[in-house]
Design a protein around this motif. Sequence first.
Motif, PDB file in Angstrom:
ATOM      1  N   GLN A  92       0.832  -1.205   0.000  1.00  0.00           N
ATOM      2  CA  GLN A  92       0.000   0.000   0.000  1.00  0.00           C
ATOM      3  C   GLN A  92       0.865   1.252   0.000  1.00  0.00           C
ATOM      4  O   GLN A  92       0.590   2.226  -0.706  1.00  0.00           O
ATOM      5  CB  GLN A  92      -0.917   0.024   1.220  1.00  0.00           C
ATOM      6  CG  GLN A  92      -1.968  -1.075   1.241  1.00  0.00           C
ATOM      7  CD  GLN A  92      -2.768  -1.022   2.528  1.00  0.00           C
ATOM      8  OE1 GLN A  92      -3.502  -0.078   2.783  1.00  0.00           O
ATOM      9  NE2 GLN A  92      -2.609  -2.056   3.360  1.00  0.00           N
ATOM     10  N   VAL A  93       1.926   1.217   0.818  1.00  0.00           N
ATOM     11  CA  VAL A  93       2.852   2.361   0.886  1.00  0.00           C
ATOM     12  C   VAL A  93       3.462   2.628  -0.483  1.00  0.00           C
ATOM     13  O   VAL A  93       3.509   3.779  -0.956  1.00  0.00           O
ATOM     14  CB  VAL A  93       3.962   2.095   1.927  1.00  0.00           C
ATOM     15  CG1 VAL A  93       5.094   3.115   1.785  1.00  0.00           C
ATOM     16  CG2 VAL A  93       3.392   2.128   3.330  1.00  0.00           C
ATOM     17  N   LYS A  94       3.913   1.579  -1.162  1.00  0.00           N
ATOM     18  CA  LYS A  94       4.538   1.755  -2.472  1.00  0.00           C
ATOM     19  C   LYS A  94       3.538   2.268  -3.499  1.00  0.00           C
ATOM     20  O   LYS A  94       3.884   3.113  -4.338  1.00  0.00           O
ATOM     21  CB  LYS A  94       5.164   0.430  -2.929  1.00  0.00           C
ATOM     22  CG  LYS A  94       6.433   0.079  -2.145  1.00  0.00           C
ATOM     23  CD  LYS A  94       7.156  -1.121  -2.713  1.00  0.00           C
ATOM     24  CE  LYS A  94       6.519  -2.426  -2.275  1.00  0.00           C
ATOM     25  NZ  LYS A  94       7.356  -3.600  -2.631  1.00  0.00           N
ATOM     26  N   LEU A  95       2.302   1.783  -3.429  1.00  0.00           N
ATOM     27  CA  LEU A  95       1.287   2.249  -4.373  1.00  0.00           C
ATOM     28  C   LEU A  95       0.983   3.726  -4.169  1.00  0.00           C
ATOM     29  O   LEU A  95       0.900   4.501  -5.134  1.00  0.00           O
ATOM     30  CB  LEU A  95       0.005   1.415  -4.213  1.00  0.00           C
ATOM     31  CG  LEU A  95      -1.167   1.834  -5.114  1.00  0.00           C
ATOM     32  CD1 LEU A  95      -0.791   1.703  -6.585  1.00  0.00           C
ATOM     33  CD2 LEU A  95      -2.403   0.995  -4.801  1.00  0.00           C
ATOM     34  N   VAL A  96       0.820   4.125  -2.909  1.00  0.00           N
ATOM     35  CA  VAL A  96       0.529   5.533  -2.616  1.00  0.00           C
ATOM     36  C   VAL A  96       1.681   6.422  -3.075  1.00  0.00           C
ATOM     37  O   VAL A  96       1.475   7.465  -3.714  1.00  0.00           O
ATOM     38  CB  VAL A  96       0.259   5.723  -1.106  1.00  0.00           C
ATOM     39  CG1 VAL A  96       0.250   7.210  -0.746  1.00  0.00           C
ATOM     40  CG2 VAL A  96      -1.058   5.082  -0.720  1.00  0.00           C
ATOM     41  N   ASN A  97       2.920   6.037  -2.771  1.00  0.00           N
ATOM     42  CA  ASN A  97       4.072   6.837  -3.169  1.00  0.00           C
ATOM     43  C   ASN A  97       4.226   6.894  -4.687  1.00  0.00           C
ATOM     44  O   ASN A  97       4.634   7.930  -5.237  1.00  0.00           O
ATOM     45  CB  ASN A  97       5.351   6.282  -2.550  1.00  0.00           C
ATOM     46  CG  ASN A  97       5.414   6.519  -1.052  1.00  0.00           C
ATOM     47  OD1 ASN A  97       4.856   7.485  -0.549  1.00  0.00           O
ATOM     48  ND2 ASN A  97       6.083   5.634  -0.332  1.00  0.00           N
ATOM     49  N   PHE A  98       3.892   5.794  -5.363  1.00  0.00           N
ATOM     50  CA  PHE A  98       3.932   5.786  -6.830  1.00  0.00           C
ATOM     51  C   PHE A  98       2.935   6.790  -7.403  1.00  0.00           C
ATOM     52  O   PHE A  98       3.271   7.603  -8.279  1.00  0.00           O
ATOM     53  CB  PHE A  98       3.623   4.382  -7.347  1.00  0.00           C
ATOM     54  CG  PHE A  98       3.339   4.324  -8.828  1.00  0.00           C
ATOM     55  CD1 PHE A  98       4.368   4.370  -9.754  1.00  0.00           C
ATOM     56  CD2 PHE A  98       2.030   4.244  -9.293  1.00  0.00           C
ATOM     57  CE1 PHE A  98       4.105   4.331 -11.120  1.00  0.00           C
ATOM     58  CE2 PHE A  98       1.758   4.198 -10.650  1.00  0.00           C
ATOM     59  CZ  PHE A  98       2.798   4.249 -11.563  1.00  0.00           C
ATOM     60  N   PRO A 150       8.879   7.981   0.831  1.00  0.00           N
ATOM     61  CA  PRO A 150       7.732   8.860   0.570  1.00  0.00           C
ATOM     62  C   PRO A 150       8.063   9.948  -0.444  1.00  0.00           C
ATOM     63  O   PRO A 150       9.156  10.515  -0.444  1.00  0.00           O
ATOM     64  CB  PRO A 150       7.428   9.465   1.948  1.00  0.00           C
ATOM     65  CG  PRO A 150       8.691   9.348   2.714  1.00  0.00           C
ATOM     66  CD  PRO A 150       9.362   8.102   2.226  1.00  0.00           C
ATOM     67  N   THR A 151       7.115  10.226  -1.306  1.00  0.00           N
ATOM     68  CA  THR A 151       7.268  11.327  -2.252  1.00  0.00           C
ATOM     69  C   THR A 151       7.202  12.651  -1.519  1.00  0.00           C
ATOM     70  O   THR A 151       7.941  13.589  -1.819  1.00  0.00           O
ATOM     71  CB  THR A 151       6.159  11.259  -3.326  1.00  0.00           C
ATOM     72  OG1 THR A 151       6.224   9.986  -3.971  1.00  0.00           O
ATOM     73  CG2 THR A 151       6.331  12.359  -4.357  1.00  0.00           C
ATOM     74  N   TYR A 152       6.305  12.731  -0.532  1.00  0.00           N
ATOM     75  CA  TYR A 152       6.182  13.922   0.318  1.00  0.00           C
ATOM     76  C   TYR A 152       6.573  13.543   1.741  1.00  0.00           C
ATOM     77  O   TYR A 152       6.076  12.550   2.282  1.00  0.00           O
ATOM     78  CB  TYR A 152       4.749  14.456   0.307  1.00  0.00           C
ATOM     79  CG  TYR A 152       4.287  14.943  -1.050  1.00  0.00           C
ATOM     80  CD1 TYR A 152       4.575  16.235  -1.468  1.00  0.00           C
ATOM     81  CD2 TYR A 152       3.566  14.121  -1.909  1.00  0.00           C
ATOM     82  CE1 TYR A 152       4.164  16.701  -2.706  1.00  0.00           C
ATOM     83  CE2 TYR A 152       3.136  14.577  -3.151  1.00  0.00           C
ATOM     84  CZ  TYR A 152       3.444  15.867  -3.544  1.00  0.00           C
ATOM     85  OH  TYR A 152       3.037  16.311  -4.768  1.00  0.00           O
ATOM     86  N   GLU A 153       7.443  14.327   2.335  1.00  0.00           N
ATOM     87  CA  GLU A 153       7.969  13.986   3.655  1.00  0.00           C
ATOM     88  C   GLU A 153       6.895  14.021   4.741  1.00  0.00           C
ATOM     89  O   GLU A 153       7.033  13.368   5.764  1.00  0.00           O
ATOM     90  CB  GLU A 153       9.118  14.925   4.020  1.00  0.00           C
ATOM     91  CG  GLU A 153      10.355  14.693   3.181  1.00  0.00           C
ATOM     92  CD  GLU A 153      11.558  15.461   3.705  1.00  0.00           C
ATOM     93  OE1 GLU A 153      11.337  16.463   4.409  1.00  0.00           O
ATOM     94  OE2 GLU A 153      12.685  15.057   3.426  1.00  0.00           O
ATOM     95  N   ASN A 154       5.848  14.823   4.564  1.00  0.00           N
ATOM     96  CA  ASN A 154       4.813  14.944   5.588  1.00  0.00           C
ATOM     97  C   ASN A 154       3.497  14.296   5.141  1.00  0.00           C
ATOM     98  O   ASN A 154       2.416  14.776   5.463  1.00  0.00           O
ATOM     99  CB  ASN A 154       4.573  16.418   5.934  1.00  0.00           C
ATOM    100  CG  ASN A 154       4.107  17.219   4.720  1.00  0.00           C
ATOM    101  OD1 ASN A 154       4.298  16.790   3.588  1.00  0.00           O
ATOM    102  ND2 ASN A 154       3.509  18.371   4.949  1.00  0.00           N
TER     103      ASN A 154
END
Length: 456
Positions: free
Chosen positions: A343-349, A399-403
């Motif tokens: 899920q983390v990888k999908l969101v960051n993608f 993460p693409t965005y740090e926050n």
Amino acid sequence: MAAPKTQGAATQGEEDGDGSRGGTGGVSYEDSKDCILEPLSLPESPGGTTSLEGSPSVPCIFCEEHFLIDEQDKLLKHMIIEHKTVIADVKLVADFQRYISYWRKRFTEQPITDFCSVIRINSTAPFEEQDNYFLLCDVLPEDRILREELQKQRLKEILEQQQQERNDNNFQGSCMFCNEEFLGNRSVLLNHMAREHTFNIGLPDNIVNCSEFLCTIQKKLDNLQCLYCEKTFRDKTTLKDHMRKKQHRRINPKNREYDRFYVINYLELGKSWEEVQLEDDRELLDHQEDDWSDWEEHPLSAVCLFCEKQAETIEKLCVHMEEAHEFDLLKIKSELGLNFYQQVKLVNFIRRQIHQCRCYGCHEKFKSKADLRTHMEEAKHTSLLPERQTWDQPQYYFPTYENDTLLCTLSDNESDLTAQEQNGNIAIISEDTSKLHALKQSSILNQLLLHESLKN
């Protein structure tokens, strides 16, 4: 006038000596433009020194020797060696040049012993080996009043300078991280660096002499120096990578060079921002109560994958994305059997594709996020995910965005682990059997077996 150098009995205010005060290969040009080299941040919920007139040098109180303002220590050393005079607590003098000018005039009007405590050194030695030093300090009411007046005057000048900068809409500067130009109020540039590059030097209204402050920081970066740990690096790329990975995109709070750029350091005589803040914390601790029943934690808001809509829970955000963008994250998670890390990888993608204004359904690139969003919604491409191997890559662990708060709200329950086991995605690491004989000889099982045999 020359300082007295006579030996003998000390006059008024005499003290003994012990009573003194003191671009990688193989990457195309198009791909290189899409590389994210700076840390990004999602939108969050609302929640130069005035120069003195006259010479830049400071004269000695007693003679015609002059020293540059920046060479204050040399002047103090000269006064001790040549004139046997010590100024106590120099750091508490708000305006050293005016302070010296005042006492230079006063010492021509009255003897030095009318103002200074006299310290006799070698008081137990023979009379001819004894000597007197003179201490100018705020025990003298006139000196204390002078220091307080200089502090008030400096604070007035600083507040006037700060107000002028706050109202100035002709400020011009460029971001030291992306070189974007800004024209208008200084807060526009400072807020940009805080929001887009997670570089926060404080609220704009708390800063004075902003242009000089930014020049000081830029000079350190130009010298390839980290702003926080202050180490120097071989090139700009290494420095940027270090500051991003170590989260050193902030100034060193222990570096006193920056104190002059914050109004709080001018509020109280002789107190730095740390001391003022410590007093505030102590006051809070003195008045705190044991009852925390009225404590309300400020909720964290997660941001939509496709627009800037924010929601306090992932459930509300998923409802929004399904209704507004026809993207059902929970359904995708269930159908694809995604565990937490997938899920983390999908969101960051998805975050990265949207940031680069590229449709992940058809790979078409657009000029703005608004154009991309319109295209994806009209073409129904929001739910058209690419093949798993496209986004299920190690690079999307980061993460693409740090926050990105959405990453913290993703579920990680037993059903995820079960789905992972069913898909056979758990990596099994075999034992090292290359030194099996040595393993048998050193194994603790040998001792256990021997112990059991002795018991029997």
